[in-house]
Design a protein around this motif. Structure first.
Motif, mmCIF file in Angstrom:
data_model
loop_
_atom_site.group_PDB
_atom_site.id
_atom_site.type_symbol
_atom_site.label_atom_id
_atom_site.label_comp_id
_atom_site.label_asym_id
_atom_site.label_seq_id
_atom_site.Cartn_x
_atom_site.Cartn_y
_atom_site.Cartn_z
ATOM 1 N N ASP A 471 0.835 -1.215 0.000
ATOM 2 C CA ASP A 471 0.000 0.000 0.000
ATOM 3 C C ASP A 471 0.865 1.259 0.000
ATOM 4 O O ASP A 471 0.554 2.249 -0.673
ATOM 5 C CB ASP A 471 -0.913 0.013 1.242
ATOM 6 C CG ASP A 471 -2.261 -0.645 0.973
ATOM 7 O OD1 ASP A 471 -2.523 -1.003 -0.192
ATOM 8 O OD2 ASP A 471 -3.034 -0.804 1.936
ATOM 9 N N THR A 476 -2.037 2.398 -2.638
ATOM 10 C CA THR A 476 -3.315 1.709 -2.764
ATOM 11 C C THR A 476 -3.979 1.619 -1.389
ATOM 12 O O THR A 476 -3.439 2.074 -0.387
ATOM 13 C CB THR A 476 -3.109 0.290 -3.331
ATOM 14 O OG1 THR A 476 -2.138 -0.401 -2.524
ATOM 15 C CG2 THR A 476 -2.604 0.364 -4.766
ATOM 16 N N GLU A 477 -5.165 1.004 -1.340
ATOM 17 C CA GLU A 477 -5.912 0.880 -0.085
ATOM 18 C C GLU A 477 -6.337 -0.568 0.137
ATOM 19 O O GLU A 477 -7.474 -0.857 0.516
ATOM 20 C CB GLU A 477 -7.135 1.795 -0.104
ATOM 21 C CG GLU A 477 -6.794 3.280 -0.112
ATOM 22 C CD GLU A 477 -8.028 4.149 0.035
ATOM 23 O OE1 GLU A 477 -9.114 3.694 -0.394
ATOM 24 O OE2 GLU A 477 -7.916 5.250 0.592
ATOM 25 N N LEU A 478 -5.410 -1.462 -0.046
ATOM 26 C CA LEU A 478 -5.750 -2.878 0.103
ATOM 27 C C LEU A 478 -5.960 -3.256 1.568
ATOM 28 O O LEU A 478 -6.802 -4.117 1.867
ATOM 29 C CB LEU A 478 -4.650 -3.742 -0.523
ATOM 30 C CG LEU A 478 -4.458 -3.579 -2.045
ATOM 31 C CD1 LEU A 478 -3.386 -4.535 -2.551
ATOM 32 C CD2 LEU A 478 -5.773 -3.802 -2.788
ATOM 33 N N THR A 481 -9.374 -2.241 2.398
ATOM 34 C CA THR A 481 -10.314 -3.195 1.778
ATOM 35 C C THR A 481 -10.421 -4.464 2.618
ATOM 36 O O THR A 481 -11.525 -5.006 2.825
ATOM 37 C CB THR A 481 -9.841 -3.549 0.360
ATOM 38 O OG1 THR A 481 -9.759 -2.351 -0.413
ATOM 39 C CG2 THR A 481 -10.799 -4.531 -0.310
ATOM 40 N N THR A 501 -17.485 1.364 -4.262
ATOM 41 C CA THR A 501 -16.633 0.783 -5.310
ATOM 42 C C THR A 501 -17.393 -0.349 -6.002
ATOM 43 O O THR A 501 -18.165 -1.081 -5.365
ATOM 44 C CB THR A 501 -15.318 0.238 -4.693
ATOM 45 O OG1 THR A 501 -14.688 1.275 -3.963
ATOM 46 C CG2 THR A 501 -14.373 -0.260 -5.775
ATOM 47 N N THR A 505 -14.460 -4.565 -8.947
ATOM 48 C CA THR A 505 -13.224 -3.979 -8.397
ATOM 49 C C THR A 505 -12.915 -4.570 -7.033
ATOM 50 O O THR A 505 -11.754 -4.874 -6.713
ATOM 51 C CB THR A 505 -13.353 -2.452 -8.293
ATOM 52 O OG1 THR A 505 -13.646 -1.908 -9.578
ATOM 53 C CG2 THR A 505 -12.070 -1.823 -7.766
ATOM 54 N N ILE A 506 -13.961 -4.757 -6.231
ATOM 55 C CA ILE A 506 -13.783 -5.372 -4.915
ATOM 56 C C ILE A 506 -13.245 -6.785 -5.068
ATOM 57 O O ILE A 506 -12.297 -7.209 -4.365
ATOM 58 C CB ILE A 506 -15.128 -5.410 -4.138
ATOM 59 C CG1 ILE A 506 -15.640 -3.988 -3.878
ATOM 60 C CG2 ILE A 506 -14.981 -6.182 -2.837
ATOM 61 C CD1 ILE A 506 -14.784 -3.159 -2.967
ATOM 62 N N TYR A 508 -11.531 -7.992 -7.551
ATOM 63 C CA TYR A 508 -10.146 -7.920 -8.009
ATOM 64 C C TYR A 508 -9.203 -7.628 -6.833
ATOM 65 O O TYR A 508 -8.141 -8.258 -6.704
ATOM 66 C CB TYR A 508 -10.006 -6.819 -9.067
ATOM 67 C CG TYR A 508 -8.573 -6.489 -9.392
ATOM 68 C CD1 TYR A 508 -7.802 -7.313 -10.217
ATOM 69 C CD2 TYR A 508 -7.979 -5.354 -8.839
ATOM 70 C CE1 TYR A 508 -6.478 -7.020 -10.479
ATOM 71 C CE2 TYR A 508 -6.654 -5.047 -9.092
ATOM 72 C CZ TYR A 508 -5.905 -5.878 -9.919
ATOM 73 O OH TYR A 508 -4.587 -5.588 -10.178
ATOM 74 N N ARG A 509 -9.582 -6.686 -5.982
ATOM 75 C CA ARG A 509 -8.726 -6.319 -4.840
ATOM 76 C C ARG A 509 -8.521 -7.504 -3.907
ATOM 77 O O ARG A 509 -7.412 -7.724 -3.400
ATOM 78 C CB ARG A 509 -9.347 -5.146 -4.063
ATOM 79 C CG ARG A 509 -9.259 -3.809 -4.765
ATOM 80 C CD ARG A 509 -9.814 -2.723 -3.858
ATOM 81 N NE ARG A 509 -9.856 -1.420 -4.504
ATOM 82 C CZ ARG A 509 -10.362 -0.330 -3.926
ATOM 83 N NH1 ARG A 509 -10.874 -0.413 -2.698
ATOM 84 N NH2 ARG A 509 -10.368 0.818 -4.571
ATOM 85 N N ARG A 512 -6.087 -9.807 -5.342
ATOM 86 C CA ARG A 512 -4.731 -9.234 -5.275
ATOM 87 C C ARG A 512 -4.179 -9.359 -3.855
ATOM 88 O O ARG A 512 -2.994 -9.663 -3.666
ATOM 89 C CB ARG A 512 -4.779 -7.750 -5.683
ATOM 90 C CG ARG A 512 -3.413 -7.127 -5.848
ATOM 91 C CD ARG A 512 -2.781 -7.581 -7.158
ATOM 92 N NE ARG A 512 -1.399 -7.139 -7.259
ATOM 93 C CZ ARG A 512 -0.350 -7.926 -7.065
ATOM 94 N NH1 ARG A 512 -0.538 -9.216 -6.763
ATOM 95 N NH2 ARG A 512 0.871 -7.480 -7.194
ATOM 96 N N ILE A 513 -5.022 -9.143 -2.841
ATOM 97 C CA ILE A 513 -4.607 -9.278 -1.436
ATOM 98 C C ILE A 513 -4.124 -10.701 -1.155
ATOM 99 O O ILE A 513 -3.072 -10.913 -0.543
ATOM 100 C CB ILE A 513 -5.784 -8.897 -0.494
ATOM 101 C CG1 ILE A 513 -6.034 -7.382 -0.533
ATOM 102 C CG2 ILE A 513 -5.508 -9.346 0.944
ATOM 103 C CD1 ILE A 513 -7.330 -6.954 0.108
#
Length: 544
Positions: A471, A476-478, A481, A501, A505-506, A508-509, A512-513
């Motif tokens: 982050d 970013t704001e993972l 999230t 959001t 997108t949620i 995807y995040r 990614r996390i």
């Protein structure tokens, strides 16, 4: 404000010296005040004349003046605010022209035909003696009031007794405001019909430590306007309170002002005495408390032996509250803690338990002895009551309170203190509430233990640190999230609404996390571990 040290022209004319004098203007011109005397030997003196003066002269300076010139001269004298002109008319001129008398009447300037036998020296002597006598009389009355009020204090009287002493000679309703101890003093029995309205006025007025000058103003009262006098009370070069008086029946006089200013110094002594008593009491309480929470068993044992002096029973149930106050700009840290401790004292008296309040540096501790069978609900009533009062009385500040567990026995009080300290840290830094109870802190009860901090730091590095660093690098704001994921129990629709959001997108995040942390949120153990690491991250982030 009426100046009762000023001699009136009527007082002057009542002197035996002026028995043979004649007032040439209207009788109602003699109500003016007189503050000094001057002698007019020629018309050039006009520019040096002052308001409220008596002018002494003779008809000789008017011998060659025309009526028009005399009218202009007396108009100029009146414009200077002169109270009266005493003239020895005979034998210099036969009389003053009627036009002069008329212009003096129009301009409220008294003119007196002075007996030729009366010397100017005698006038100076007699009139100034009258002035000094009047001033001396007021000062003597003030001195008498000072002695009376001082005797009240010397003989053990309190502020109400001082007000009773003042009331003997000053009939106006008088309030005393104390800002340190949040007290207001007033002789309600003497002014019962006025109390409610006047208290409402004083309570809504902005009188505080910034008002360090005397104020004389006016206020509406029962469909009329009355005079109000506000006098600061200084303690240790700071405004500790105010005397506020209301000229309900009549305007204030110089004596009222001087008398109340003198009384303010005596009331300041009473304030100082209250402060000193509290400071001494707090010193002995802190000594006892420090021994009670000591890790040294001998010191704790000695404190328990002395506990009866503070109405504490050895085997009763106890809880400690830890209070932090963020400082409003107009108060020093010491003043703020001192004021809060006094307010809490008033609250605890009403709640009917044995207690002890200690103000140490920037914190306040409260030790409360509970009755057998009382539980957290009683502690919550204490905390909520204290929080509400402090929040309302100490404006522009922030109160935070941490409550420890309830323990049986004075020997366990130090444990409740440790709990209260941890709860206070949570209230200040990482939990949303400003009132936190250790018993209700959940997993934070474990995470806040000092003995496991090193292990928690290692645990954090193994679980969450990679995401925090990502982050930081990528802006970013993972982490946020991930926090919302747990707040919404994994519900993607709720997460989308909370974060504003899109659903995809949620999704995807979250993927990614999981890639960055190399875990899956479907795994219960991994999910629990990362949730715990998030809580620890909140603690370390907010506390740093």
């Amino acid at each position: 404000m009426k100046n009762d040290t000023v001699v009136s022209l009527k007082d002057v004319l009542s002197l035996d010296l002026f028995n043979k004098c004649q007032i040439l203007t209207k009788e109602d011109q003699i109500d003016q005040g007189v503050q000094s005397i001057n002698v007019m030997l020629d018309v050039e003196i006009i520019e040096w004349l002052e308001a409220n003066q008596i002018i002494l002269t003779t008809g000789k300076i008017f011998e060659k003046e025309t009526t028009e010139q005399m009218v202009s001269l007396f108009e100029a004298i009146a414009q200077k605010g002169v109270s009266a002109v005493f003239i020895k008319i005979n034998p210099y001129i036969s009389q003053l022209p009627l036009e002069v008398i008329e212009v003096c009447n129009d301009n409220h300037l008294a003119v007196i035909d002075l007996d030729y036998e009366v010397t100017f020296t005698d006038i100076f002597t007699e009139v100034y003696h009258e002035m000094f006598s009047k001033q001396t009389s007021v000062l003597q009355r003030v001195e008498t009031l000072h002695k009376d009020t001082m005797n009240v204090v010397v003989n053990g009287g309190n502020i109400e007794d001082v007000l009773k002493s003042i009331h003997k000679t000053i009939s106006a309703p008088v309030f005393v405001r104390d800002y340190y101890f949040e007290d207001t003093y007033f002789l309600k029995d003497y002014f019962e019909d006025d109390y409610a309205l006047l208290y409402e006025n004083i309570d809504s007025s902005i009188f505080d430590s910034k008002n360090n000058k005397m104020i004389v103003d006016r206020m509406a009262y029962k469909e009329e306007v009355v005079e109000r006098l506000v006098i600061p009370i200084f303690v240790k070069n700071k405004v500790h309170g105010h005397i506020v008086a209301y000229g309900k029946e009549s305007p204030f006089t110089n004596y009222d002002q001087l008398g109340l200013e003198t009384a303010s110094n005596i009331i300041a002594l009473e304030f100082l005495k209250k402060i000193s008593v509290q400071e001494v009491e707090n010193k002995y309480k802190i000594e006892f408390f420090d021994d009670l929470i000591s890790m040294d068993e001998i010191r704790r044992s000695k404190a328990i032996d002395r506990a009866g002096n503070f109405r504490f029973a050895e085997n009763a149930y106890y809880v400690i509250l830890d209070i932090d106050l963020q400082m409003p700009s107009h108060l020093s840290e010491a003043d703020l803690v001192f004021k809060a401790a006094y307010l809490i004292e008033m609250i605890c008296k009403d709640l009917g338990r044995s207690y002890m309040i200690l103000n140490k540096s920037d914190s306040i501790y409260i030790l409360v002895m509970l009755k057998e069978g009382e539980n957290l609900s009683v502690v919550k009533r204490y905390v909520e009551y204290i929080y509400d009062i402090l929040s309302s009385k100490i404006k522009k500040g922030q109160t935070s309170i941490g409550a420890g567990r309830i323990y049986q026995g004075l020997s366990q009080v130090h444990l409740s203190l440790n709990d209260a300290t941890k709860a206070l840290e949570a209230a200040k830094y990482y939990l949303p509430d400003h009132q936190v109870y250790f018993e209700e802190m959940g997993i934070y009860k474990i995470l806040s233990q000092p003995s496991i901090q090193n292990e928690l730091s290692l645990f954090y590095k193994d679980t969450l640190e990679k995401l925090v660093q990502y982050d930081t690098r990528k802006d970013t704001e993972l982490v946020k999230t991930l926090e919302v994921y747990f707040e919404c129990n994994g519900n993607l629709k709720k997460m989308s609404e909370s974060l504003f959001t899109h659903y995809n997108t949620i999704l995807y995040r979250l993927n990614r996390i999981q890639d960055i942390l190399q875990l899956t949120l479907d795994n219960e153990e991994q999910r629990y571990a990362i949730h715990t690491a998030l809580k620890f991250n909140r603690m370390r982030h907010q506390s740093s």
